[in-house]
Design a protein around this motif. Structure first.
Motif: not given
Length: 867
Positions: A419, A422-423, A425
């Motif tokens: 997570r 992803r946040r 990148r």
């Protein structure tokens, strides 16, 4: 007017009447603990004796006050009270006459040994004379210096005098209800020796030492006990040579003492430093208790089980406390950080579960990481980047069975990591860093541009809107600035790859990281140097910094300097000393530091090679040479390795300097929030809620919002300012702390070969020149020199103000020298046999206050003259 009170009439809330020592003795008596009977001559009696005392503050104050109290007659009413109260204790009763100052045994300063105690006093007139000498001891040079060092007003201090029945002790000593060296709570440490306890307290003897915890004795260490202090039949004491063998306490007595210590601590709710005695009949007596002032407070909120905390302050080099608003800001930032991984708090203002506060400083809870296998793999590597000293501490904790890895699924960790990736990148930004360096650098600049836009607040914003904006900005700060880190870590990862391809160690390739571009801190220093090459030098050479500040603020500096300083502060004025605390003024508010630095730069010879620009250019050249060596070493191991190593090092040079950029942006955000909060503070000052706009930083965000409705918080702010000032005088802040109080850095490590062994007394390691002092009278100690002496009493205290460390031949961990060393925050080892002969003045030594060792650098060095 009450000039005398029995112990049973005193409680802990009466230091103004009875002084700290007597207030504690009264509190212990009322709690049913075994205290020898006695009474106190109150501070009112001292006030009568001190009538006419001239308290004009000058160099003769201490001498004038002592002379007045020793020469003026004891007031008749006070004399009569002493005689009657003494007679009530029994005909010819031997007593201890002990000073009890109002500034003594305080939660933040023990004042150990600063005033006098007289033992085995017999006869009413002898007691009167001892009282007079106790009064005068309030004004010894060392007591005056100690009060000044702790910010205590001389005129506000008074002295009471305890008169207490003497215990004819078979054995006596001191007991700490928490380990004063390691900090571990409920680990009882006892120093004991035959005779009166003064031998242990003064450091005149190497006592027996016992450590107990949880009803078990963990350590028994016999001292030499060559000296005992015993009462004489007609009054007074004598020092007697002894030849004691074995331990002076039985196991049963040690455990009885530990149980008594627990009762005392339970009563006060905090660890205590106590004095005790056991008489010939085996009765255990408690003769004193006071807070242990040197223990670092435990983090809050408390969480179940053993926790491991890491100091964010120490990592950032901010050893002082943070303001309440500074702490509130970091809770909000931390909540945003936790939210990136999907673990944000229910209320962002509460901060994340991994963040705690202790001693008004920030701590990160590393327990979950330490108890997980992925965490154990990652944590040392992360610490290596910014806090290398913490790596050894973390690895040592891996061996603690209480912190064994929990048998749990790795899925939550992996989900949180995914997570987070992803946040932020991570994959796309790593790819960008590898393939398009100009675009990657452009992205880092855009992050700053976006932050600048977010910082803007309309001049018409209401106080409530400013608070809303501050909270939104702080919560979003971490996710924004951390997005730079994948690019930075790509640079460091490629550096490690190049080192591996070359076969050279990271240490051998470190010069590649010299003179890095894109480092905002370096760019700032070079900008200031560039300004120094352009400004008119005359005012900076001729004027004080205070005058330079006045002229700058009045726009009266020469034009180039005025414009140049203003431009520099426009770019870098958000920075400052202790800048992670938004409660601290920025350079733009207080430009003295920058103007002083500019004046210093102007004193440098631009052609000397020591100028910042020349040093940076030299670093760049050394980096190019180092890169060429790495590539050559890689080529020697295989032709394909050279171009890969060259590519890796180019990216390393492009990105490694960005390591400072996230903090640069963070501090800019904090500075913007500070500016907005000052406007809120001005509004609250207008409402009468605060006395000054800056007082808003001694509230938190919730309190500030509630204050918009009105009220009066001036008393709360004054109390918090006083607490902040006291905490700022703390001399020792641990790097790491366990929830039971243990400092891992204070746990003993194996002694180096050739080290002199003693008893660990005050945590820390220092290397410096030794100064052997046999008599403190007339002795001189250069700042940072290590004091090596036979023993100490309070007369040695002035030397501690400049000492870098302490080594004593005699004494235990609770002797006077050890207690004062801990309060002054200097490493200390005591009980080092023959230290004043085995160490010579001028010799460089290392004092390890945790291991209890002293390591001379050159044992055969010829001795120089001792002080």
């Amino acid at each position: 007017m009450t000039t005398a009170l029995d112990f049973s009439e005193i409680h802990g809330g009466m230091p103004a009447e009875a002084g700290g020592k007597a207030a504690n003795l009264g509190e212990l008596t009322r709690a049913g603990l075994p205290v020898p009977p006695g009474w106190v001559l109150t501070t009112e009696a001292y006030a009568l004796a001190a009538t006419g005392l001239d308290l004009t503050a000058d160099d003769t104050l201490a001498e004038r006050a002592r002379r007045h109290l020793l020469e003026a007659p004891v007031p008749d009413a006070v004399h009569e009270t002493i005689v009657k109260r003494y007679a009530a204790l029994g005909p010819g009763a031997p007593v201890a006459v002990r000073s009890s100052a109002t500034a003594e045994d305080l939660p933040f300063a023990s004042f150990a040994g600063q005033q006098e105690t007289y033992l085995n006093i017999v006869g009413a007139e002898a007691v009167v004379e001892a009282v007079r000498r106790c009064w005068a001891s309030l004004w010894t040079d060392r007591a005056v210096a100690y009060r000044e060092a702790n910010g205590i007003d001389h005129a506000a201090v008074r002295l009471a005098v305890v008169v207490q029945v003497m215990v004819d002790a078979r054995v006596a000593g001191v007991m700490f209800t928490a380990n004063p060296v390691t900090g571990r709570r409920r680990e009882t440490v006892i120093d004991a020796s035959p005779g009166l306890g003064e031998a242990v307290v003064s450091g005149a003897v190497n006592p027996d030492r016992f450590v107990a915890y949880g009803g078990e004795i963990l350590e028994r260490q016999a001292g030499d006990k060559r000296l005992a202090i015993r009462p004489l039949p007609g009054g007074g004491t004598e020092r007697v040579e002894t030849a004691e063998h074995g331990l002076c306490l039985t196991d049963a007595e040690v455990l009885r003492l530990a149980e008594l210590g627990n009762r005392v601590e339970d009563h006060y709710g905090a660890p205590q430093d106590t004095e005790w005695a056991i008489d010939d009949g085996g009765t255990l007596w408690l003769t004193q208790a006071r807070p242990i002032t040197t223990l670092y407070p435990l983090p809050e909120p408390a969480r179940p089980g053993l926790r491991v905390y890491f100091s964010l302050n120490v990592v950032q080099g901010v050893m002082g406390p943070l303001t309440p608003m500074g702490l509130a800001a970091f809770r909000l930032i931390g909540g945003g950080a936790a939210g990136v991984a999907g673990h944000g708090p229910a209320d962002p203002l509460d901060g994340p579960a991994f963040m705690a506060v202790s001693g008004q400083r920030l701590w990160l809870d590393l327990t979950t990481a330490l108890r997980s296998r992925p965490g154990r793999a990652i944590l040392p590597r992360v610490l290596t980047l910014g806090e290398a000293r913490g790596v050894a501490l973390v690895r040592r904790l891996f061996d603690d069975p209480r912190l064994a890895p929990a048998r749990s699924s790795r899925r939550p960790f992996l989900r949180g990591l995914a997570r987070f990736a992803r946040r932020v990148r991570v994959p796309s930004r790593v790819l960008l860093a590898l393939t398009a360096p100009e675009r990657a650098l452009g992205y880092t600049r855009r992050v700053g541009e976006v932050l600048d836009r977010r910082l803007r607040v309309p001049a018409t914003a209401t106080p409530a809107q400013r608070l809303d904006h501050a909270e939104r900005l702080l919560a979003a700060t971490f996710p924004s600035i951390v997005s730079v880190m994948p690019i930075v870590l790509t640079g460091y990862g490629l550096f490690a790859l190049a080192s591996r391809l070359s076969g050279l160690s990271l240490a051998e390739t470190q010069d590649v990281l010299r003179g890095l571009p894109h480092n905002p801190t370096t760019e700032m220093d070079l900008a200031l140097w560039d300004l120094a090459t352009r400004v008119e030098p005359e005012p900076f050479a001729e004027l004080t910094v205070a005058e330079l500040v006045r002229r700058y603020e009045a726009a009266e500096l020469p034009p180039v300097a005025q414009r140049g300083v203003a431009a520099f502060l426009a770019a870098y004025g958000h920075r400052g000393v202790a800048e992670i605390d938004l409660g601290v003024p920025r350079w733009s508010e207080e430009p003295a530091h920058i103007l002083g630095a500019l004046a210093n730069y102007l004193r440098m010879d631009a052609g000397s090679g020591l100028a910042p620009a020349a040093l940076f250019a030299k670093g760049e050249a050394q980096a190019r040479e180092a890169a060429a060596r790495v590539v050559a070493a890689a080529r020697a191991r295989g032709r394909w390795r050279a171009p890969v190593a060259r590519f890796a090092l180019r990216r390393t040079r492009a990105y490694a300097g960005l390591r400072e950029l996230p903090k640069f942006y963070l501090v800019k955000a904090l500075s913007g929030v500070r500016h907005s909060l000052l406007a809120v503070g001005e509004h609250l000052t207008g409402l009468g809620v605060l006395a000054a706009p800056g007082d808003v930083f001694f509230l938190d965000l919730r309190e500030t919002r509630a204050a918009l409705a009105g009220g009066d918080l001036r008393e709360l702010v004054a109390r918090r300012r006083a607490e902040h000032e006291r905490e700022s005088r703390r001399r020792h802040v641990p790097r790491m702390l366990l929830s039971d109080g243990t400092e891992p850095e204070a746990l003993a490590s194996p002694a180096a070969e050739g080290a002199l062994a003693g008893t660990a007394a005050s945590v820390g390691t220092v290397t410096g020149r030794a100064r052997v002092v046999l008599d403190p009278v007339g002795a001189h100690l250069e700042p940072g020199e290590i004091l090596v002496c036979p023993s100490t009493d309070p007369g040695w205290t002035p030397l501690f103000l400049t000492a870098g460390g302490l080594v004593m031949e005699m004494g235990g961990a609770m002797s006077h020298g050890a207690v004062v060393a801990r309060e002054y925050g200097i490493p200390a080892v005591v009980g080092v046999p023959d230290a004043t002969h085995r160490i010579t003045t001028g010799q460089e030594i290392e004092v390890d206050g945790a291991a209890g060792t002293v390591t001379p650098s050159s044992p055969d060095q010829a001795p120089t003259t001792s002080a």
